[in-house]
Design a protein around this motif. Sequence first.
Motif, mmCIF file in Angstrom:
data_model
loop_
_atom_site.group_PDB
_atom_site.id
_atom_site.type_symbol
_atom_site.label_atom_id
_atom_site.label_comp_id
_atom_site.label_asym_id
_atom_site.label_seq_id
_atom_site.Cartn_x
_atom_site.Cartn_y
_atom_site.Cartn_z
ATOM 1 N N SER A 217 0.847 -1.064 -0.039
ATOM 2 C CA SER A 217 0.036 0.159 0.143
ATOM 3 C C SER A 217 0.828 1.413 -0.079
ATOM 4 O O SER A 217 0.660 2.355 -0.826
ATOM 5 C CB SER A 217 -0.893 0.163 1.232
ATOM 6 N N THR B 67 2.528 1.668 -3.433
ATOM 7 C CA THR B 67 1.302 2.078 -4.625
ATOM 8 C C THR B 67 0.494 3.078 -4.297
ATOM 9 O O THR B 67 -0.042 3.819 -5.198
ATOM 10 C CB THR B 67 0.699 0.825 -4.970
ATOM 11 N N GLY B 68 0.243 3.224 -3.199
ATOM 12 C CA GLY B 68 -0.833 4.427 -2.602
ATOM 13 C C GLY B 68 -2.020 3.835 -2.801
ATOM 14 O O GLY B 68 -3.017 4.728 -2.573
ATOM 15 N N GLU B 69 -2.235 2.814 -2.882
ATOM 16 C CA GLU B 69 -3.942 2.086 -2.962
ATOM 17 C C GLU B 69 -4.102 1.518 -1.675
ATOM 18 O O GLU B 69 -3.449 0.672 -1.080
ATOM 19 C CB GLU B 69 -3.517 0.947 -3.992
ATOM 20 N N SER B 70 -5.240 2.099 -1.194
ATOM 21 C CA SER B 70 -5.895 1.603 0.190
ATOM 22 C C SER B 70 -6.377 0.340 0.053
ATOM 23 O O SER B 70 -6.650 -0.111 1.042
ATOM 24 C CB SER B 70 -6.819 2.698 0.439
ATOM 25 N N SER B 71 -6.663 -0.195 -1.193
ATOM 26 C CA SER B 71 -7.343 -1.668 -1.481
ATOM 27 C C SER B 71 -6.345 -2.719 -0.673
ATOM 28 O O SER B 71 -7.312 -3.541 -0.071
ATOM 29 C CB SER B 71 -7.623 -1.999 -2.606
ATOM 30 N N TYR B 72 -5.453 -2.529 -0.681
ATOM 31 C CA TYR B 72 -4.325 -3.340 0.024
ATOM 32 C C TYR B 72 -4.636 -3.444 1.397
ATOM 33 O O TYR B 72 -4.637 -4.591 2.173
ATOM 34 C CB TYR B 72 -3.040 -3.150 -0.250
#
Length: 346
Positions: A228, A231-236
């Motif tokens: 996370s 990538t900056g992705e909160s889905s992880y």
Amino acid sequence: MAVRGVTAAGPGDVDTVHAAIEAMNAFYNDETGLWGDPWWHSGVALRAIAEYMLIADSDEYATLAANTVEIQRAPLNWWPEGGGDFRADSTDDTGWWALALTSLYQVTKNSTYLDLAKEDEAYMYDYWNTTTCGGGLIWNIPSRTYHNAISNELYLELTATLHNLIPGDTFYLGQALKEWDWFNATGMINSQGLINDGLTEDSSCVNNGQSVWTYNQGVILAGLVQLSVATGESSYLDTAQSIADAVINDALLSPSGILTEYACATADDCEPNGTAFKGLFMRGLAKLDAALDNHPYKSYIQKNAQSAYDNSRNGTNFYGFAWQGPFDMGTTGRQASAVDLLLSTL
């Protein structure tokens, strides 16, 4: 096993962690650079003291760490192909040491540690399977068998961590994403949201239904947090929360809110490896909790640490296997697990 001049004030206090580390170091052998057997436990112990130094802003154990790395990077006398630089006969053993090296690099900024971790990543990836199960690391290097959860979870955390440590990196991020895409599609995360030990060794490559070990639920949390960040992705983080919640809400894994290695009927059944597992879950849970604004797992971590401190600790700061108590005996696995638990409260 006397511990010199350290007062343990309770969970959440850095002195309590220090006292537990000092007790753990009673098992340390200056000549071998190890805390005892099995070998991978010393990788976990090394990583724990490195993370303590990071949190405490201390270099107290830097010399001890350097001694361990210098001795243990030599070719392994129990591994016929030698290896060296922590390249062992199973991919997970290499992974534990590689993660310790990344933590040591963060403490010391000594590029040798980072270079060794990169070498270990390459060694682990040499055993990415290109013929069965659509990819994934195999566990047993001599026999080239078994896609297990822990090797692949460690590889995820290692590659995402390397990306986050190396400015401008794209290679390690690609490896981390490749690992997660494969792992997430395997079915090792079961219908209860928990992770079984690995995949069947036939052509179907499906979840083998084997034990739900606590460390398999924890290392993945740390890996997803690193991914996370990368990538900056909160889905992880959402995926990580679903796994963490499944553990905390499971009556066998968390009876009365205390983490339990229920796959072991007794502590003896957990030897020589499983006594270290629970702390590895708490380490991952703490990484996840720190990444979430509302810190939803803080009370669970604190409850476990308080129970261990009150019920599973003896008079010289050694901790037993069951955090519900009573204290049974001191071993490297039990103590490294307790150090990870106590670090999780800071």
